[in-house]
Write an enzyme that holds these catalytic residues in place. Sequence first.
Site, PDB file in Angstrom:
ATOM      1  N   CYS A  53      40.537  40.880  42.460  1.00 30.29           N
ATOM      2  CA  CYS A  53      41.577  41.096  41.460  1.00 30.29           C
ATOM      3  C   CYS A  53      41.740  39.850  40.593  1.00 30.29           C
ATOM      4  CB  CYS A  53      42.896  41.443  42.134  1.00 30.29           C
ATOM      5  SG  CYS A  53      42.909  43.071  42.902  1.00 30.29           S
TER       6      CYS A  53
ATOM      7  N   HIS B  94      47.596  40.440  38.673  1.00 37.40           N
ATOM      8  CA  HIS B  94      48.809  40.198  39.487  1.00 37.40           C
ATOM      9  C   HIS B  94      49.180  38.722  39.521  1.00 37.40           C
ATOM     10  CE1 HIS B  94      46.791  38.504  43.110  1.00 37.40           C
ATOM     11  NE2 HIS B  94      45.799  39.317  42.795  1.00 37.40           N
TER      12      HIS B  94
END
Length: 520
Positions: free
Chosen positions: A430, A411
Amino acid sequence: MILSNIKKKSALPMLFTLFCILALTIQSCKKKIRSDMGDELYKKTQNKVFKDATPEGLAEVFKQVLVANKGKLANPNLITSFYVQNDYDPVFVMDHIFNGDVDIISNYFEKAGQHGLDPKMFKADQIKQLVAKFKDKRGIKNLDEAYHDIAELEILMANSLINYSSALEYGMVSPRKIYSRYFTATKRPDSTSMLKTLRAQNLKAYLDSIQPKDPQYLMLQKALMGGGTAKGMTKEETTRYLVVNMERLRWKNKPKEPKYVIVNIPDYRLDVMENGHSILNMKVVVGEGRNMDNANTLIEYDESDKKDRPFSRETPQLNSMIHSVQVNPEWNIPKSIASKEIMVEAAQDPYYLSNKGIDVYENGKIVEDPETIDWGSVSKDQFEFKQRPGNDNSLGKIKFLFNNNSSVYLHDTPAKSGFSQTMRALSHGCVRLGDPQALAKVIFGDGPTYDKIVKAMSEDNPEPTTIAVPKKMPVYITYVTCWADSNGTLQYRPDVYGLDIVLYGHLQKFLANKDQIAAL
């Protein structure tokens, strides 16, 4: 009806003939018993002891030796089954001793140090000693000794060949068994691959075929044999870096697709590979690790380090398929982050939630005035938190989705300062992208869909939009601490998650010592 019966009767002889052909075919596929085994061995050895040797006599002793050696074999059931199905035929003794094959094979075993592996594992000395007895016409004194040595050599050869070929083709250690957060498809040796080894007709050609040929492997192997020392490391630590990463290269977990995304955690970098070349690379930020200060090294290894103890925020190793992107994503804040960070911030600043665009939910309904809640005293599980799309959203303007059980994804991020740091293990798990829009362009290509993504990412009042990718893109999140760059220069990276240490702990008992490597 009569015609039907005639057809059935006429078909019976044909079926019987087909059955006989099939039976003969199956029988012919089975190895023929060597009825002249004794004469053949006598001619080859000139030892009269072998004149009275029979397949039946050997079989009885062979069974006993198999039972006696069971505890020493890595795959006793498979080896036993192989010889049972082949009527205890001594294929290595009969077909590979006297033409020099076994000497050649023993030389491969003796040079296992070239792969960082201990040659003693493959019993080359024992094999050579037994072979010497067969070649000495007075080496074997009686028939019982002959039967025993035939069986002993057969079992020794079978076990060593399986162990050697499995080590080179699949590695010594299964990453799934030693790592808590390893979710990459990795093929391990099975009965098919092991039987292929035992059935090989040309053993030299077979062993040549399984030698790793990956240029990366060959460059690390050359460095291992050269015995150099990496900058800032001792020679011993350098060697350990090389051998653990050579082991990783032996694992069958490498991308086979012509185009894929790959993230190397210790290098904090993402590449898009196409036909073996990087067409896009960028800095990334990965999850925080247990060894970010590099306090633990391969030199300070002790037995307790074999146990993998991941920090809660470490990014997992995995492979999957990027199936869609969400532009201007919402962030459903995990409970662990909500309780340890969001609620703590909200307790100190009643307007923190509204300033960050975070909505609060209780029993699925939005809370209208979250700033009136005493966040220091409420239950940690009472509320849920969701961050609206916008410039402050922790996922940035786009996230790339792929199926996995760890709830991680690639992301964007508003926190750009992390990309200027050398040590970039800073996220909750992440992978934050240095240039997410460039990745979107590679995945979607030029065209209206990509233009739509760019436009949506620039909007002031964005809405979450999910877009399926035109063709699913493989993604691999890996962990490699030593490799050769495009110039052939070896690159080393700190073991930020301590995974080298875990691997070395399990690998250590299989490794060659420095004298064995230096002698090659």
